[in-house]
Design a protein around this motif. Structure first.
Motif, PDB file in Angstrom:
ATOM      1  N   ASN A 349      36.758 -19.019  41.311  1.00  0.00           N
ATOM      2  CA  ASN A 349      35.832 -19.656  40.384  1.00  0.00           C
ATOM      3  C   ASN A 349      36.563 -20.168  39.143  1.00  0.00           C
ATOM      4  O   ASN A 349      37.605 -19.625  38.752  1.00  0.00           O
ATOM      5  N   GLY A 350      35.957 -21.193  38.523  1.00  0.00           N
ATOM      6  CA  GLY A 350      36.511 -21.662  37.259  1.00  0.00           C
ATOM      7  C   GLY A 350      36.497 -20.565  36.214  1.00  0.00           C
ATOM      8  O   GLY A 350      37.479 -20.333  35.505  1.00  0.00           O
ATOM      9  N   SER A 351      35.371 -19.868  36.131  1.00  0.00           N
ATOM     10  CA  SER A 351      35.224 -18.689  35.274  1.00  0.00           C
ATOM     11  C   SER A 351      34.019 -17.912  35.786  1.00  0.00           C
ATOM     12  O   SER A 351      33.232 -18.425  36.586  1.00  0.00           O
ATOM     13  N   LYS A 352      33.839 -16.711  35.298  1.00  0.00           N
ATOM     14  CA  LYS A 352      32.699 -15.903  35.717  1.00  0.00           C
ATOM     15  C   LYS A 352      31.401 -16.544  35.276  1.00  0.00           C
ATOM     16  O   LYS A 352      30.408 -16.553  36.007  1.00  0.00           O
ATOM     17  N   GLU A 353      31.390 -17.096  34.070  1.00  0.00           N
ATOM     18  CA  GLU A 353      30.175 -17.689  33.519  1.00  0.00           C
ATOM     19  C   GLU A 353      29.916 -19.081  34.080  1.00  0.00           C
ATOM     20  O   GLU A 353      28.757 -19.486  34.258  1.00  0.00           O
ATOM     21  N   GLN A 354      30.955 -19.839  34.365  1.00  0.00           N
ATOM     22  CA  GLN A 354      30.816 -21.218  34.836  1.00  0.00           C
ATOM     23  C   GLN A 354      31.736 -21.444  36.047  1.00  0.00           C
ATOM     24  O   GLN A 354      32.801 -22.050  35.929  1.00  0.00           O
ATOM     25  N   PRO A 355      31.310 -20.965  37.200  1.00  0.00           N
ATOM     26  CA  PRO A 355      32.191 -20.987  38.378  1.00  0.00           C
ATOM     27  C   PRO A 355      32.582 -22.380  38.848  1.00  0.00           C
ATOM     28  O   PRO A 355      33.655 -22.559  39.433  1.00  0.00           O
ATOM     29  N   TYR A 356      31.710 -23.375  38.603  1.00  0.00           N
ATOM     30  CA  TYR A 356      31.990 -24.715  39.084  1.00  0.00           C
ATOM     31  C   TYR A 356      32.527 -25.650  37.997  1.00  0.00           C
ATOM     32  O   TYR A 356      32.626 -26.858  38.204  1.00  0.00           O
TER      33      TYR A 356
END
Length: 437
Positions: A349-356
């Motif tokens: 994922n891009g990040s846990k909060e903003q995977p896309y």
């Protein structure tokens, strides 16, 4: 729409965008033009007639222009050896984003009048797509909604990701193929209808698929690429990994073609104007359906290749990762499944909060629930961690390539009267292999 007289009149129509042709040749006629401002019309008759399209700009003089083409005799390999003529006419020098009115046929009989809007050739254009696979003659539940939305102008192109007719085009001496083409006419006569082969098209070496559909390039519609807006779209055949009797060399020919196409698309001057690279193929690399299929019972051939060929056949996951493919579209499983960004069976994922947002691997979407007689599949109750969202509803996917950094996807449930049941934004500040790091 009225039923045409099958002895004289066209029985199926299809438009497609004819873009840059590739040099690879696979026993196919050179029926594609090196012009993005063109559209091809394909139809079928059961007797030999002229191939003409009369057309004109909407609001102008009706049928003031004429384009001529040719017809190819197709003999189905079933017991009856039914004969039909596949007509192809290419309209050229179309004005981008202009609407044209047309009919096709000859003086022996004409189709009804249709219209289409020539595709915008600007790289800043934001094209809208409907995408699905596995829609058939029996129980094509999503068809009516797709027909209406297409005729309302909601889509610029359709991506049918394998298994047209859901059961085989060849059945009943190819009458199922005739019926399916009639069914999709109310979509495909208005927007480019782009296809890739699926497993049910394999009979007689994919002959019904190869003859009935007209895609860009010179590979009999088995694999090809085209450009629209800020996207480079690649259609491929996953079936080369499964029907080895038709030639193991097809795996290697497609792989070589894909590598050259991706190299070209990744040249800095090309990736700068078309940063999104999207692929469509029938059988997915990953899935969590409980149907003992190739991506549930064993590791996908499409993903990892085959070790039982000589030489061993390479899979596509590493190739697509190396060249920075952004989104991979699949079908075959009669469900909808969205994955977290995934590579090598692991989530990135891009990040846990903003995977896309700036994902570190390609995004996979499986959309094979448009409707067919086999009904929808069941899911494995314990999916792997890469499975983000799953639905057994009949439906289809919408996609818009908004600009160089934003792409939108949503899933429509036909069971829930067109409700959007899932949606994501894929956001990328940069594209290509370096985007993963």
């Amino acid at each position: 729409m009225g039923v045409f007289n099958l002895l004289k009149f066209p029985v199926a129509l299809k438009l497609y965008l004819c873009t840059q042709c590739k040099s690879f040749r696979l026993k196919a006629p050179d029926n594609c033009l090196n012009s993005p401002g063109s559209m091809a019309v394909t139809w079928t008759t059961f007797n030999e007639t002229e191939s003409k399209v009369e057309y004109g700009l909407l609001g102008g003089r009706l049928f003031e222009m004429i384009a001529k083409g040719g017809a190819t005799l197709f003999v189905d390999s079933g017991k009856e050896k039914r004969k039909m003529y596949i007509h192809r006419v290419t309209l050229t020098d179309l004005k981008p984003a202009a609407t044209y009115v047309y009919h096709c046929g000859s003086d022996e009989g004409w189709s009804e009048v249709f219209s289409f809007t020539a595709l915008n050739d600007s790289t800043s254009f934001s094209p809208r797509f409907a995408l699905y696979g596995d829609m058939g003659n029996e129980n094509p539940q999503s068809l009516a909604r797709l027909q209406k939305e297409t005729q309302l102008g909601m889509y610029d192109a359709i991506l049918h990701i394998g298994k047209p007719a859901c059961h085989s085009l060849f059945q009943d001496n190819a009458r199922i193929g005739d019926e399916f083409m009639r069914q999709i006419q109310s979509i495909a006569a208005y927007v480019p209808y782009m296809t890739c082969p699926g497993n049910h098209e394999s009979t007689y070496n994919f002959s019904n698929y190869r003859n009935r559909f007209t895609m860009p390039g010179q590979t009999e519609s088995l694999w090809y690429s085209w450009n629209l807006g800020s996207a480079h779209i690649i259609s491929l055949s996953t079936e080369v990994y499964f029907y080895l009797d038709f030639g193991q060399e097809l795996i290697f020919k497609q792989y070589e073609w894909l590598m050259k196409d991706l190299e070209e698309a990744n040249k800095p001057e090309n990736r700068a104007v078309r940063p999104w690279i999207l692929t469509m193929g029938h059988r997915p690399m990953y899935c969590s359906d409980d149907d003992q299929d190739d991506c549930t019972q064993f590791d996908s051939y499409v993903r990892l290749g085959r070790s039982d060929t000589e030489p061993p056949a390479p899979g596509l996951e590493d190739l697509f990762y190396r060249y920075g493919v952004d989104v991979e579209l699949w079908a075959h499983e009669h469900t909808y499944e969205r994955l977290w960004p995934v590579y090598g069976d692991k989530v990135y994922n891009g990040s846990k909060e903003q995977p896309y947002v700036n994902p570190k691997a390609p995004v996979h979407i499986i959309t094979g629930s448009a409707g067919c007689r086999e009904k929808t599949d069941r899911f494995n109750p314990n999916p792997k961690e890469w499975s983000a969202f799953r639905s057994m509803d009949y439906g289809y996917t919408r996609m818009q390539v908004v600009n160089a950094t934003h792409l939108y996807l949503e899933q429509v449930s036909d069971d829930q009267y067109g409700k959007v049941i899932d949606s994501i934004w894929v956001e990328k500040e940069k594209h290509g292999f370096s985007a993963w790091f």
